[in-house]
Design an enzyme around this catalytic site. Structure first.
Site, PDB file in Angstrom:
ATOM      1  N   SER A  23      -9.849   1.587   2.985  1.00  0.00           N
ATOM      2  CA  SER A  23      -8.993   2.405   2.162  1.00  0.00           C
ATOM      3  C   SER A  23      -7.977   1.619   1.330  1.00  0.00           C
ATOM      4  O   SER A  23      -7.391   2.184   0.411  1.00  0.00           O
ATOM      5  CB  SER A  23      -8.224   3.386   3.054  1.00  0.00           C
ATOM      6  OG  SER A  23      -7.361   2.714   3.940  1.00  0.00           O
ATOM      7  N   LYS A  49       0.856  -1.181   0.000  1.00  0.00           N
ATOM      8  CA  LYS A  49       0.000   0.000   0.000  1.00  0.00           C
ATOM      9  C   LYS A  49       0.898   1.239   0.000  1.00  0.00           C
ATOM     10  O   LYS A  49       1.969   1.225   0.624  1.00  0.00           O
ATOM     11  CB  LYS A  49      -0.896  -0.056   1.260  1.00  0.00           C
ATOM     12  CG  LYS A  49      -1.972   1.007   1.333  1.00  0.00           C
ATOM     13  CD  LYS A  49      -2.876   0.746   2.552  1.00  0.00           C
ATOM     14  CE  LYS A  49      -3.963   1.784   2.731  1.00  0.00           C
ATOM     15  NZ  LYS A  49      -4.871   1.469   3.859  1.00  0.00           N
ATOM     16  N   SER A  77     -10.031  -1.124   6.988  1.00  0.00           N
ATOM     17  CA  SER A  77      -9.528  -0.890   5.629  1.00  0.00           C
ATOM     18  C   SER A  77      -8.870  -2.070   4.928  1.00  0.00           C
ATOM     19  O   SER A  77      -8.554  -1.983   3.744  1.00  0.00           O
ATOM     20  CB  SER A  77      -8.544   0.270   5.628  1.00  0.00           C
ATOM     21  OG  SER A  77      -9.263   1.474   5.565  1.00  0.00           O
TER      22      SER A  77
HETATM   23  N1  GLN Z   1     -13.201   3.342   6.496  1.00  0.00           N
HETATM   24  C1  GLN Z   1     -12.630   3.825   7.702  1.00  0.00           C
HETATM   25  C2  GLN Z   1     -12.379   5.293   7.597  1.00  0.00           C
HETATM   26  O1  GLN Z   1     -12.887   5.882   6.738  1.00  0.00           O
HETATM   27  C3  GLN Z   1     -11.393   3.053   8.017  1.00  0.00           C
HETATM   28  C4  GLN Z   1     -10.148   3.536   7.371  1.00  0.00           C
HETATM   29  C5  GLN Z   1      -8.980   2.662   7.646  1.00  0.00           C
HETATM   30  O2  GLN Z   1      -9.112   1.576   8.208  1.00  0.00           O
HETATM   31  N2  GLN Z   1      -7.811   3.130   7.283  1.00  0.00           N
HETATM   32  O3  GLN Z   1     -11.708   5.884   8.368  1.00  0.00           O
END
Ligand code: GLN
Length: 436
Positions: free
Chosen positions: A119, A44, A143
């Site tokens: 994400s 990532k 994410s």
């Molecule tokens: N979807 C969650 C957010 O918007 C989690 C993001 C993540 O785990 N990096 O913050």
């Protein structure tokens, strides 16, 4: 190592061609220089890599090249992985749809009408599409697991602290967890094992001496005590097919000799609110460093202060969260929001600790819906819904994995989530292997 072996039969150039010919926009940068197809992995775009651009999918860091390797990169290099490039993501890992990336959105492998999730949306897409065998992700509030579920692959968020966060850009420090997305379960466990090391650069990092995620992988499930989050299944907005699949999963375990125990943590109904109070606050503090002087770009030729100029490089979603987060921890409100939320977080942790004295693992859906439609309007509301079953594991710091289980009538992937007590990753892999 199933998929790693398959890919090692290709040349590095052949793998690069696959990535370059794909239209999915799942990579931000590619390393043309490695030339080795052994244990190919993508990371990532959130792990610092020496002499390589790492942007967090933000304009703010679009020219940032690291002068050192993060521990994740160091460990991968040490264990002979070939890092092929950096995958697309939501800007600074904030989001559930991969639509906030400065480099453009990523769609689901299932259909262009749906998003890849986020994400870690680029990692999920690239693995599910078969462009690469394995990719890293980070999971602050789901994410890794959410995009894994939406794309029909394995996504493991290990115990908080198992993998050192040194050099991995911080979103919300008490939640951030590094993990792995893959098509093969064994590959997944292997990479987690290679990444888990004791690292004095991360004070929250700890790996027990006898840690081995593969240790019981072929032992079957007979005699295991399995908890089911029944109330989550009854919540509004849970798709019927997802509920059905989760119940079938549990039924299958029961038939195979597991004892099924209904459990509940009622306070998890506040998970999303707690996440906002805690994770946004931590994010606003972590992202302070992008001031155009210490970190981040600032165009000094433009009118206005360096700081103002720098901050204009953040996307709308990031700006919004930083404002909310700052509000949560300003001196007037810190106790009301952050302090209170920490207390409730502790109560939820106590409940889970108690539950793990009677069960070995917990089964739940990963996401409540079969997919998230692409498009701005859907973004926020659906995204919030989509995280409610993944956030509890981040609040408590326990390991949790989404495994691909079934497909819906229309062919959309359905994931099931397996959670276990801290450092019991091996139980998750054991159950998943049996159900594979
Ligand atoms: N979807 C969650 C957010 O918007 C989690 C993001 C993540 O785990 N990096 O913050």
């Amino acid at each position: 190592m199933n998929d790693f072996n398959k890919f090692s039969e290709l040349t590095y150039q052949e793998i690069l061609n696959k990535i370059n010919n794909d239209q999915g926009n799942s990579f931000i940068s590619i390393d043309q220089t490695i030339q080795d197809s052994k244990k190919v992995i993508a990371i990532k775009d959130i792990h610092a890599q020496k002499d390589f651009i790492t942007t967090n999918a933000s304009k703010m860091l679009s020219n940032y090249t690291s002068i050192y390797d993060s521990t994740v990169v160091k460990q991968l290099k040490k264990h002979g992985y070939s890092i092929i490039g950096h995958t697309n993501m939501d800007e600074f890992a904030m989001g559930s749809t991969n639509q906030s990336s400065f480099y453009g959105p990523v769609k689901s492998v299932y259909s262009d009408d749906y998003v890849s999730g986020g994400s870690s949306g680029g990692s999920a897409y690239a693995v599910a599409k078969g462009l690469i065998p394995v990719a890293t992700g980070t999971d602050t509030g789901g994410s890794i697991r959410q995009p894994a579920a939406l794309n029909g692959i394995y996504g493991m968020k290990p115990t908080y602290g198992l993998i050192s966060r040194y050099g991995t850009f911080s979103l919300s420090s008490s939640f951030d967890t590094i993990g792995i997305l893959s098509n093969s379960l064994n590959d997944n466990a292997q990479v987690i094992n290679d990444l888990a090391c004791n690292d004095s650069y991360d004070q929250t990092n700890y790996v027990p001496e006898d840690f081995n995620p593969l240790k019981t992988i072929n032992q079957g499930v007979k005699g295991l005590k399995v908890g089911i989050m029944r109330s989550w299944l009854e919540e509004d907005g849970v798709d019927k097919e997802i509920k059905q699949a989760t119940l079938e999963y549990v039924e299958e375990l029961k038939k195979s000799g597991c004892e099924i125990i209904e459990i509940d943590v009622p306070l998890t109904s506040y998970s999303f609110e707690l996440y906002i109070a805690l994770a946004y606050a931590e994010a606003s503090s972590n992202l302070n460093r992008y001031d155009g002087i210490k970190f981040g770009m600032s165009d000094i030729k433009q009118e206005g202060s360096i700081y103002e100029n720098a901050r204009s490089n953040f996307g709308t979603n990031v700006k919004k969260r930083l404002i909310i987060g700052t509000y949560m921890i300003n001196s007037e409100h810190a106790q009301t929001f952050y302090g209170h939320a920490q207390k409730i977080r502790q109560l939820i942790t106590n409940d889970f600790n108690k539950i793990f004295t009677t069960v070995d693992c917990i089964i739940a859906p990963t996401v409540p819906t079969l997919g998230i439609l692409a498009g701005e309007k859907m973004q926020e509301q659906t995204a919030y819904l989509s995280d409610k079953f993944v956030i509890p594991a981040n609040l408590v710091g326990i390991p949790a994995m989404s495994m691909p289980y079934k497909t819906s009538i229309k062919g959309q992937p359905i994931g099931v989530q397996i959670m276990a007590n801290k450092y019991n990753e091996h139980i998750i892999y054991q159950v998943a292997k049996f159900m594979e």
